[in-house]
Scaffold this motif. Structure first.
Motif, PDB file in Angstrom:
ATOM      1  N   ASN A   8     -26.809 -20.522  42.334  1.00  0.00           N
ATOM      2  CA  ASN A   8     -25.497 -20.283  41.146  1.00  0.00           C
ATOM      3  C   ASN A   8     -26.135 -20.763  40.014  1.00  0.00           C
ATOM      4  OD1 ASN A   8     -22.712 -19.580  40.653  1.00  0.00           O
ATOM      5  ND2 ASN A   8     -22.401 -22.328  40.438  1.00  0.00           N
ATOM      6  N   ILE A   9     -26.820 -21.252  39.690  1.00  0.00           N
ATOM      7  CA  ILE A   9     -27.483 -21.980  38.236  1.00  0.00           C
ATOM      8  C   ILE A   9     -28.198 -20.720  37.967  1.00  0.00           C
ATOM      9  CG2 ILE A   9     -29.085 -23.405  37.584  1.00  0.00           C
ATOM     10  CD1 ILE A   9     -27.665 -25.907  39.638  1.00  0.00           C
ATOM     11  N   ILE A  10     -28.979 -20.528  39.357  1.00  0.00           N
ATOM     12  CA  ILE A  10     -30.631 -18.597  38.294  1.00  0.00           C
ATOM     13  C   ILE A  10     -29.336 -17.221  37.326  1.00  0.00           C
ATOM     14  CG2 ILE A  10     -31.578 -16.898  39.521  1.00  0.00           C
ATOM     15  CD1 ILE A  10     -32.496 -18.692  41.252  1.00  0.00           C
ATOM     16  N   LYS A  11     -28.549 -17.453  38.450  1.00  0.00           N
ATOM     17  CA  LYS A  11     -27.098 -16.455  38.082  1.00  0.00           C
ATOM     18  C   LYS A  11     -26.257 -16.454  36.820  1.00  0.00           C
ATOM     19  CE  LYS A  11     -26.046 -14.503  42.465  1.00  0.00           C
ATOM     20  NZ  LYS A  11     -24.398 -14.279  43.240  1.00  0.00           N
ATOM     21  N   ILE A  12     -26.005 -17.713  36.265  1.00  0.00           N
ATOM     22  CA  ILE A  12     -25.658 -18.611  35.622  1.00  0.00           C
ATOM     23  C   ILE A  12     -26.997 -18.582  34.307  1.00  0.00           C
ATOM     24  CG2 ILE A  12     -25.120 -20.110  34.283  1.00  0.00           C
ATOM     25  CD1 ILE A  12     -23.577 -21.638  36.504  1.00  0.00           C
ATOM     26  N   LYS A  13     -28.140 -18.612  34.476  1.00  0.00           N
ATOM     27  CA  LYS A  13     -29.147 -18.763  33.453  1.00  0.00           C
ATOM     28  C   LYS A  13     -29.188 -16.926  33.173  1.00  0.00           C
ATOM     29  CE  LYS A  13     -30.130 -23.046  33.055  1.00  0.00           C
ATOM     30  NZ  LYS A  13     -29.597 -23.999  31.658  1.00  0.00           N
ATOM     31  N   MET A  14     -29.513 -16.452  33.828  1.00  0.00           N
ATOM     32  CA  MET A  14     -29.444 -14.966  33.790  1.00  0.00           C
ATOM     33  C   MET A  14     -28.054 -14.493  32.824  1.00  0.00           C
ATOM     34  SD  MET A  14     -30.698 -13.949  37.885  1.00  0.00           S
ATOM     35  CE  MET A  14     -30.156 -11.826  37.370  1.00  0.00           C
ATOM     36  N   GLU A  15     -27.133 -14.893  33.179  1.00  0.00           N
ATOM     37  CA  GLU A  15     -26.279 -13.930  32.381  1.00  0.00           C
ATOM     38  C   GLU A  15     -26.197 -14.541  31.379  1.00  0.00           C
ATOM     39  OE1 GLU A  15     -23.666 -11.634  33.442  1.00  0.00           O
ATOM     40  OE2 GLU A  15     -24.826 -11.909  34.766  1.00  0.00           O
ATOM     41  N   GLN A  16     -26.611 -15.815  30.261  1.00  0.00           N
ATOM     42  CA  GLN A  16     -26.985 -16.556  29.550  1.00  0.00           C
ATOM     43  C   GLN A  16     -28.385 -15.752  28.623  1.00  0.00           C
ATOM     44  OE1 GLN A  16     -27.972 -20.518  30.050  1.00  0.00           O
ATOM     45  NE2 GLN A  16     -25.916 -21.364  30.148  1.00  0.00           N
ATOM     46  N   LEU A  17     -29.287 -14.850  29.279  1.00  0.00           N
ATOM     47  CA  LEU A  17     -30.272 -14.710  29.361  1.00  0.00           C
ATOM     48  C   LEU A  17     -30.179 -13.423  28.526  1.00  0.00           C
ATOM     49  CD1 LEU A  17     -32.655 -15.774  31.109  1.00  0.00           C
ATOM     50  CD2 LEU A  17     -32.672 -16.362  28.255  1.00  0.00           C
ATOM     51  N   LYS A  18     -28.843 -12.589  29.265  1.00  0.00           N
ATOM     52  CA  LYS A  18     -27.905 -10.879  28.543  1.00  0.00           C
ATOM     53  C   LYS A  18     -27.068 -11.372  27.711  1.00  0.00           C
ATOM     54  CE  LYS A  18     -28.194  -9.325  33.705  1.00  0.00           C
ATOM     55  NZ  LYS A  18     -27.497  -9.130  34.657  1.00  0.00           N
TER      56      LYS A  18
END
Length: 73
Positions: free
Chosen positions: A62-72
């Protein structure tokens, strides 16, 4: 899936653990001596155990997904 990750001893141990759970599911569902209610209880207990074991991995995913969304953004 990362090839190097799948070749590690730890990954093999995780796969073996999952195979054990698949076997347990089959044993429970095919046990002629258990009632359907008892089978449901046993499967529920098994599910709870799996979810408890997987909780840390799900949290990290879940944290990985959040970080990926922030980078996008």
């Amino acid at each position: 899936m990362d090839f190097e990750t799948t070749q590690t001893k730890r990954f093999a141990q995780h796969v073996k653990c999952c195979e054990w759970y698949y076997d347990e599911i089959e044993k429970i569902t095919n046990d002629a001596f258990l009632t359907d209610d008892k089978k449901l209880d046993e499967l529920n207990e098994l599910e709870n155990r799996i979810l408890t074991l997987s909780a840390p991995f799900l949290a990290v995913a879940n944290i990985i997904k959040i970080k990926m969304e922030q980078l996008k953004e």
